[in-house]
Design a protein around this motif. Structure first.
Motif, PDB file in Angstrom:
ATOM      1  N   LEU A   1      51.212  42.395 -14.513  1.00  6.97           N
ATOM      2  CA  LEU A   1      50.929  41.207 -13.727  1.00  6.97           C
ATOM      3  C   LEU A   1      49.460  41.139 -13.317  1.00  6.97           C
ATOM      4  CD1 LEU A   1      54.196  41.348 -11.649  1.00  6.97           C
ATOM      5  CD2 LEU A   1      53.540  39.476 -13.154  1.00  6.97           C
ATOM      6  N   ALA A   2      48.873  42.288 -12.997  1.00 10.81           N
ATOM      7  CA  ALA A   2      47.455  42.312 -12.631  1.00 10.81           C
ATOM      8  C   ALA A   2      46.586  41.878 -13.805  1.00 10.81           C
ATOM      9  CB  ALA A   2      47.063  43.706 -12.158  1.00 10.81           C
ATOM     10  N   SER A   3      46.951  42.302 -15.015  1.00 12.77           N
ATOM     11  CA  SER A   3      46.172  41.949 -16.198  1.00 12.77           C
ATOM     12  C   SER A   3      46.215  40.442 -16.460  1.00 12.77           C
ATOM     13  CB  SER A   3      46.706  42.710 -17.416  1.00 12.77           C
ATOM     14  OG  SER A   3      46.041  42.328 -18.595  1.00 12.77           O
ATOM     15  N   VAL A   4      47.401  39.854 -16.371  1.00 11.88           N
ATOM     16  CA  VAL A   4      47.537  38.413 -16.588  1.00 11.88           C
ATOM     17  C   VAL A   4      46.782  37.641 -15.517  1.00 11.88           C
ATOM     18  CG1 VAL A   4      49.185  36.504 -16.490  1.00 11.88           C
ATOM     19  CG2 VAL A   4      49.687  38.501 -17.883  1.00 11.88           C
ATOM     20  N   THR A   5      46.901  38.074 -14.268  1.00 14.18           N
ATOM     21  CA  THR A   5      46.221  37.388 -13.166  1.00 14.18           C
ATOM     22  C   THR A   5      44.704  37.451 -13.333  1.00 14.18           C
ATOM     23  OG1 THR A   5      48.064  37.953 -11.700  1.00 14.18           O
ATOM     24  CG2 THR A   5      46.004  37.286 -10.662  1.00 14.18           C
ATOM     25  N   ASP A   6      44.188  38.606 -13.721  1.00 14.81           N
ATOM     26  CA  ASP A   6      42.744  38.756 -13.935  1.00 14.81           C
ATOM     27  C   ASP A   6      42.249  37.787 -15.010  1.00 14.81           C
ATOM     28  OD1 ASP A   6      42.646  40.733 -12.039  1.00 14.81           O
ATOM     29  OD2 ASP A   6      42.607  42.388 -13.477  1.00 14.81           O
ATOM     30  N   ARG A   7      43.063  37.567 -16.010  1.00 17.40           N
ATOM     31  CA  ARG A   7      42.660  36.694 -17.108  1.00 17.40           C
ATOM     32  C   ARG A   7      42.694  35.217 -16.712  1.00 17.40           C
ATOM     33  NH1 ARG A   7      45.900  38.718 -20.450  1.00 17.40           N
ATOM     34  NH2 ARG A   7      47.297  37.005 -20.946  1.00 17.40           N
ATOM     35  N   LEU A   8      43.664  34.841 -15.881  1.00 16.16           N
ATOM     36  CA  LEU A   8      43.820  33.438 -15.491  1.00 16.16           C
ATOM     37  C   LEU A   8      42.847  33.013 -14.392  1.00 16.16           C
ATOM     38  CD1 LEU A   8      47.709  33.092 -15.309  1.00 16.16           C
ATOM     39  CD2 LEU A   8      46.214  32.283 -17.144  1.00 16.16           C
ATOM     40  N   ALA A   9      42.550  33.925 -13.470  1.00 16.68           N
ATOM     41  CA  ALA A   9      41.833  33.561 -12.240  1.00 16.68           C
ATOM     42  C   ALA A   9      40.510  32.830 -12.480  1.00 16.68           C
ATOM     43  CB  ALA A   9      41.611  34.810 -11.390  1.00 16.68           C
ATOM     44  N   PRO A  10      39.642  33.271 -13.377  1.00 13.65           N
ATOM     45  CA  PRO A  10      38.326  32.613 -13.501  1.00 13.65           C
ATOM     46  C   PRO A  10      38.350  31.316 -14.285  1.00 13.65           C
ATOM     47  CG  PRO A  10      38.453  34.463 -15.002  1.00 13.65           C
ATOM     48  CD  PRO A  10      39.719  34.492 -14.207  1.00 13.65           C
ATOM     49  N   LEU A  11      39.495  30.906 -14.826  1.00 14.37           N
ATOM     50  CA  LEU A  11      39.564  29.719 -15.685  1.00 14.37           C
ATOM     51  C   LEU A  11      39.876  28.465 -14.868  1.00 14.37           C
ATOM     52  CD1 LEU A  11      41.723  31.173 -18.614  1.00 14.37           C
ATOM     53  CD2 LEU A  11      39.228  31.156 -18.402  1.00 14.37           C
ATOM     54  N   THR A  12      39.542  27.316 -15.439  1.00 18.28           N
ATOM     55  CA  THR A  12      40.004  26.051 -14.872  1.00 18.28           C
ATOM     56  C   THR A  12      41.443  25.817 -15.308  1.00 18.28           C
ATOM     57  OG1 THR A  12      39.316  24.746 -16.783  1.00 18.28           O
ATOM     58  CG2 THR A  12      37.676  25.111 -15.037  1.00 18.28           C
ATOM     59  N   ALA A  13      42.079  24.847 -14.684  1.00 14.66           N
ATOM     60  CA  ALA A  13      43.464  24.538 -15.053  1.00 14.66           C
ATOM     61  C   ALA A  13      43.572  24.136 -16.519  1.00 14.66           C
ATOM     62  CB  ALA A  13      44.004  23.434 -14.152  1.00 14.66           C
TER      63      ALA A  13
ATOM     64  N   GLU B   1      41.627  24.973 -18.963  1.00 16.13           N
ATOM     65  CA  GLU B   1      41.399  26.149 -19.806  1.00 16.13           C
ATOM     66  C   GLU B   1      42.649  27.017 -19.873  1.00 16.13           C
ATOM     67  OE1 GLU B   1      36.569  26.726 -19.106  1.00 16.13           O
ATOM     68  OE2 GLU B   1      38.014  27.708 -17.763  1.00 16.13           O
ATOM     69  N   ARG B   2      43.380  27.114 -18.782  1.00 15.24           N
ATOM     70  CA  ARG B   2      44.631  27.879 -18.808  1.00 15.24           C
ATOM     71  C   ARG B   2      45.644  27.234 -19.741  1.00 15.24           C
ATOM     72  NH1 ARG B   2      44.134  27.732 -12.423  1.00 15.24           N
ATOM     73  NH2 ARG B   2      42.520  29.338 -12.219  1.00 15.24           N
ATOM     74  N   VAL B   3      45.677  25.910 -19.753  1.00 19.85           N
ATOM     75  CA  VAL B   3      46.581  25.191 -20.649  1.00 19.85           C
ATOM     76  C   VAL B   3      46.167  25.409 -22.102  1.00 19.85           C
ATOM     77  CG1 VAL B   3      47.391  22.905 -21.369  1.00 19.85           C
ATOM     78  CG2 VAL B   3      47.162  23.439 -18.927  1.00 19.85           C
ATOM     79  N   ASP B   4      44.887  25.245 -22.397  1.00 18.01           N
ATOM     80  CA  ASP B   4      44.406  25.312 -23.779  1.00 18.01           C
ATOM     81  C   ASP B   4      44.421  26.727 -24.338  1.00 18.01           C
ATOM     82  OD1 ASP B   4      43.956  22.605 -23.680  1.00 18.01           O
ATOM     83  OD2 ASP B   4      41.814  22.786 -23.223  1.00 18.01           O
TER      84      ASP B   4
ATOM     85  N   ASP C   1      48.412  28.444 -23.125  1.00 13.46           N
ATOM     86  CA  ASP C   1      49.626  27.647 -23.254  1.00 13.46           C
ATOM     87  C   ASP C   1      50.424  27.590 -21.948  1.00 13.46           C
ATOM     88  OD1 ASP C   1      51.224  25.966 -24.745  1.00 13.46           O
ATOM     89  OD2 ASP C   1      52.577  27.565 -25.374  1.00 13.46           O
ATOM     90  N   VAL C   2      49.721  27.620 -20.822  1.00 17.17           N
ATOM     91  CA  VAL C   2      50.362  27.453 -19.517  1.00 17.17           C
ATOM     92  C   VAL C   2      50.717  25.977 -19.360  1.00 17.17           C
ATOM     93  CG1 VAL C   2      49.982  27.584 -17.017  1.00 17.17           C
ATOM     94  CG2 VAL C   2      49.112  29.388 -18.517  1.00 17.17           C
ATOM     95  N   SER C   3      51.845  25.672 -18.759  1.00 19.02           N
ATOM     96  CA  SER C   3      52.228  24.279 -18.554  1.00 19.02           C
ATOM     97  C   SER C   3      51.253  23.621 -17.587  1.00 19.02           C
ATOM     98  CB  SER C   3      53.653  24.184 -17.999  1.00 19.02           C
ATOM     99  OG  SER C   3      53.699  24.579 -16.646  1.00 19.02           O
ATOM    100  N   GLU C   4      50.979  22.349 -17.824  1.00 21.07           N
ATOM    101  CA  GLU C   4      50.058  21.623 -16.966  1.00 21.07           C
ATOM    102  C   GLU C   4      50.535  21.609 -15.513  1.00 21.07           C
ATOM    103  OE1 GLU C   4      49.227  17.764 -18.442  1.00 21.07           O
ATOM    104  OE2 GLU C   4      48.397  18.472 -20.346  1.00 21.07           O
ATOM    105  N   ALA C   5      51.856  21.564 -15.321  1.00 19.27           N
ATOM    106  CA  ALA C   5      52.399  21.490 -13.968  1.00 19.27           C
ATOM    107  C   ALA C   5      52.111  22.749 -13.159  1.00 19.27           C
ATOM    108  CB  ALA C   5      53.910  21.243 -14.024  1.00 19.27           C
ATOM    109  N   ARG C   6      51.925  23.898 -13.846  1.00 17.12           N
ATOM    110  CA  ARG C   6      51.716  25.167 -13.131  1.00 17.12           C
ATOM    111  C   ARG C   6      50.297  25.700 -13.263  1.00 17.12           C
ATOM    112  NH1 ARG C   6      56.065  26.637 -10.731  1.00 17.12           N
ATOM    113  NH2 ARG C   6      58.118  26.206 -11.610  1.00 17.12           N
ATOM    114  N   ALA C   7      49.485  25.044 -14.068  1.00 19.21           N
ATOM    115  CA  ALA C   7      48.175  25.611 -14.385  1.00 19.21           C
ATOM    116  C   ALA C   7      47.291  25.798 -13.162  1.00 19.21           C
ATOM    117  CB  ALA C   7      47.470  24.718 -15.404  1.00 19.21           C
TER     118      ALA C   7
END
Length: 512
Positions: A237-249, A251-254, A257-263
């Motif tokens: 979970l720490a690894s995934v969070t570290d990867r998502l945190a610095p991105l825009t919503a 960028e997380r989608v693109d 493949d995070v859903s737009e509703a949760r990005a």
């Protein structure tokens, strides 16, 4: 009986439509979600503005319309943190009840924790003893510990992801100072938890499931439609969070493949969950995709709550009965698997957890015949993959799917994604499981249950299988040749069959 639950949550409004059979087993048949993020609105304004309340009422009415069009015998409606905390929550709840035609049950934090605790246990296989269920929603985080229906202690904390996202100003990139602020809030809130934490920890919530999908994708290969029973470590979970945190919503989608509703708020969920695990000394958690809504059904209808092995047995039996209600063949094959398993153990060298996988595959290998006879093995695998079976980990489900998809003969193929996602050693074990299933299936090829008992002898070169029952017949060489060749190769023995009348009225145990 068909029952709908409408969950008016702080992140989203969710409709869950379930079928409940005569045993009380719950099978999901439809679900829909509408993201409203009411928790963030209430966190900022303390109430629900008229336009937001109007949208909430219209959304609830629309979801109930869906349930009524599909068909339902009863509708339950439950509301959680955002609606119980809003200054005008009572007024909005009254409007919601009028719109949907059903009283809305507003639950407090302890009741929310209790219902999530009950519901989570209906979806996963747990060992006896206490377990902790953590429900991370849009408005709050609930903790409840105990066993079965008994909650020994529970707490509720204002750590919901929509609430925190709003309090951080709705920002997309999660910088270090923002992460530290969330971690400090989690630490302050959970320092009051002075109860022992059980070894078994279960987490529920839509954001949790989204994080689990990313973790499974990181492990490579196939990601199941349901991440139920996935095991996640703190490092995962720490690894995934570290990867998502610095991105825009976006960028997380693109990029992931995070859903737009949760990005926008998914990394917040990661920070809350990892900080809570660190604070409470939890190294790994198991995901349940059932929680409050299922708990409400179990509680309101006084259903029997399955535990341990009963979770997968009841789920597999309900699925088999849905598609092949009058066919005794799957149960017969499962009974033959149980007979063959201990007798062949010196050759297959597999454990009791593996027997579970083969029995599930035996019960479900033919359900595709409800759709079409041609290619039924592919139809069966598709139905099983998308049925949200309870009580199986993603790796166990992958093994079941491989056995079902290739039950007609020969070994599973690595090009089949669920099977290919397994490690090399696990694939070799699954091939031996497939040999046991294909042998059991071949023994009931006539589908009349004539073979009631199998006694296995092994002289080191040949397996002698004595078949007893009501006019039993050995597998015919032509139709069963491919299967029997696979069995012989995997078990390292020639196969010979001896047909004999039953010596006693013994019958294989019923399954499940």
């Amino acid at each position: 009986m068909r029952v709908a639950v409408l969950d008016l949550g702080s992140n989203s409004f969710r409709l869950q439509l379930s079928e409940i059979d005569a045993t009380g087993t719950i099978s999901g048949i439809h679900q829909e979600r509408r993201m409203l993020h009411l928790g963030g609105v209430v966190a900022l304004e303390g109430r629900l503005p008229d336009d937001v309340a109007e949208r909430a009422v219209g959304t609830a009415r629309g979801l109930v319309d869906v349930a009524e069009r599909i068909g339902t015998d009863r509708v339950f409606v439950v509301a959680t943190a955002a609606l119980r905390e809003a200054a005008n929550g009572a007024e909005v709840v009254e409007r919601l009840g009028t719109a949907v035609g059903v009283p809305v049950k507003v639950v407090d934090g302890d009741e929310e924790a209790r219902l999530a605790f009950i519901g989570a246990q209906a979806a996963i296989r747990l060992d006896p003893g206490d377990r902790l269920v953590a429900d991370l929603g849009g408005g709050s985080l609930e903790l409840a510990a105990g066993e079965g229906r008994t909650v020994r202690w529970s707490t509720t904390h204002p750590l919901g992801v929509s609430r925190l996202h709003a309090e951080l100003g709705g920002r997309e990139r999660l910088k270090g100072k923002h992460r530290r602020a969330i971690e400090a809030a989690v630490d302050r809130e959970l320092e009051t938890v002075d109860q022992p934490i059980p070894d078994q920890v279960v987490v529920v919530g839509g954001a949790v499931r989204a994080l689990a999908e990313l973790v499974l994708a990181d492990r490579g290969g196939w990601v199941p439609p349901s991440v139920n029973h996935a095991r996640l470590t703190l490092d995962d979970l720490a690894s995934v969070t570290d990867r998502l945190a610095p991105l825009t919503a976006s960028e997380r989608v693109d990029e992931h493949d995070v859903s737009e509703a949760r990005a926008a708020n998914l990394p917040i969920a990661g920070v809350v969950l990892t900080a809570a695990m660190d604070r409470l000394g939890i190294e790994s958690v198991t995901v349940s995709d059932w929680g409050l809504r299922t708990g409400l059904l179990v509680d309101a209808l006084d259903l029997d709550l399955p535990d341990g092995e009963a979770v997968w047995r009841r789920s597999a039996a309900a699925l088999a009965d849905r598609f092949l209600p009058d066919d005794p063949h799957p149960g017969t094959v499962a009974g033959l698997v149980d007979q063959l398993w201990p007798q062949l153990r010196p050759l297959h060298e597999l454990g009791e957890d593996d027997r579970r996988i083969v029995v599930v595959a035996a019960l479900l290998h033919d359900i595709g015949k409800a759709l079409a006879l041609d290619g039924h093995h592919r139809h069966s695998a598709y139905l099983v993959e998308h049925a949200a079976l309870r009580g199986l980990t993603p790796d166990e489900l992958a093994a079941v799917l491989a056995l079902v998809r290739y039950h007609r003969g020969g070994p599973p193929r690595r090009r089949y994604a669920p099977y290919g996602s397994l490690s090399g050693s696990r694939r070799r074990e699954v091939r031996r499981m497939s040999a046991v299933l294909q042998l059991a299936d071949a023994l009931d090829r006539s589908r009349d249950g004539a073979v009631e008992r199998v006694v296995v002898g092994d002289d080191g070169a040949t397996l002698m299988l004595r078949l007893e029952g009501r006019d039993p017949r050995a597998p015919e060489p032509g139709p069963s040749a491919f299967r029997l060749e696979h069995v012989a190769k995997e078990l390292g023995r020639r196969l010979e069959f001896v047909v004999a009348p039953a010596r006693d009225p013994w019958r294989p145990p019923a399954h499940p």
